[in-house]
Scaffold this motif. Sequence first.
Motif, PDB file in Angstrom:
ATOM      1  N   PHE A   1      -2.528 -14.070  28.956  1.00 43.11           N
ATOM      2  CA  PHE A   1      -2.402 -14.431  30.785  1.00 43.11           C
ATOM      3  C   PHE A   1      -3.238 -13.190  31.205  1.00 43.11           C
ATOM      4  CE2 PHE A   1       0.962 -15.851  29.611  1.00 43.11           C
ATOM      5  CZ  PHE A   1       1.324 -17.587  30.186  1.00 43.11           C
ATOM      6  N   SER A   2      -4.711 -13.097  31.030  1.00 39.50           N
ATOM      7  CA  SER A   2      -5.768 -12.402  31.948  1.00 39.50           C
ATOM      8  C   SER A   2      -6.858 -12.699  32.953  1.00 39.50           C
ATOM      9  CB  SER A   2      -6.187 -11.236  30.930  1.00 39.50           C
ATOM     10  OG  SER A   2      -6.887 -12.432  30.002  1.00 39.50           O
ATOM     11  N   PHE A   3      -7.593 -12.748  33.324  1.00 41.13           N
ATOM     12  CA  PHE A   3      -8.579 -12.341  34.239  1.00 41.13           C
ATOM     13  C   PHE A   3      -9.842 -12.436  34.816  1.00 41.13           C
ATOM     14  CE2 PHE A   3     -10.334 -14.052  38.855  1.00 41.13           C
ATOM     15  CZ  PHE A   3     -10.879 -15.444  37.858  1.00 41.13           C
ATOM     16  N   ASN A   4     -10.401 -12.433  33.757  1.00 39.47           N
ATOM     17  CA  ASN A   4     -11.429 -11.586  33.423  1.00 39.47           C
ATOM     18  C   ASN A   4     -11.618 -10.416  33.495  1.00 39.47           C
ATOM     19  OD1 ASN A   4     -14.976 -11.222  33.729  1.00 39.47           O
ATOM     20  ND2 ASN A   4     -14.736 -11.091  35.982  1.00 39.47           N
ATOM     21  N   PRO A   5     -11.069  -9.143  32.826  1.00 35.32           N
ATOM     22  CA  PRO A   5     -11.362  -8.015  32.256  1.00 35.32           C
ATOM     23  C   PRO A   5     -12.363  -7.493  32.223  1.00 35.32           C
ATOM     24  CG  PRO A   5     -10.100  -9.540  30.945  1.00 35.32           C
ATOM     25  CD  PRO A   5     -10.594 -10.249  31.728  1.00 35.32           C
ATOM     26  N   LYS A   6     -12.846  -6.675  32.916  1.00 38.09           N
ATOM     27  CA  LYS A   6     -14.415  -5.643  32.907  1.00 38.09           C
ATOM     28  C   LYS A   6     -14.503  -5.224  31.994  1.00 38.09           C
ATOM     29  CE  LYS A   6     -14.598  -7.093  38.312  1.00 38.09           C
ATOM     30  NZ  LYS A   6     -14.009  -8.139  37.988  1.00 38.09           N
ATOM     31  N   PRO A   7     -15.715  -4.828  31.202  1.00 36.57           N
ATOM     32  CA  PRO A   7     -15.489  -3.311  30.179  1.00 36.57           C
ATOM     33  C   PRO A   7     -15.611  -2.045  30.670  1.00 36.57           C
ATOM     34  CG  PRO A   7     -17.463  -5.040  29.803  1.00 36.57           C
ATOM     35  CD  PRO A   7     -16.165  -5.644  30.919  1.00 36.57           C
TER      36      PRO A   7
END
Length: 158
Positions: free
Chosen positions: A17-23
């Motif tokens: 369950f994640s939403f667009n994690p950013k580097p």
Amino acid sequence: MASPSTIKVSVKDVPVFSFNPKPETAEKASEVLQKDYEEHNIYFNDEGFHNHIDHHVLSIFALGASPEDVERSYAIDSKYQRPALPVDESIVKRLSSPDEFRKLAGKREHYPNFLQFFKQELEAKGVGQVVHDYIFAGGEFADDMLARFFAGMRPSID
């Protein structure tokens, strides 16, 4: 690269369950989690309430937070943390004895010693072997550790 002593968050390791994690947020999360790990005690008070910075930072990272959100969260949560306790290497060495381990287990003041002990165990044996040896190997020692692993999931009867 992550190790028992180095925290490295990656967008490849996000939960289901994640939403667009950013580097760039992964980099900031790694930075503040490393700082928290090095500078703060696991307990922020004498009643045993523990530091939740890692829970908060990892949750907002997985939900797509910006690096600034992570920094702001850390700044707020770090205000009430206590400084990390020093490691006593003589005690760390003693923890390899199951009798000494049991004698000191559960004593909050020895948390940094146990942390150092397990870092050394992980570096020497790897995660799978350490989990097996200390949780699933069977026998009195591992069974006690398995029970301790889940002890926080039930109300205390003391």
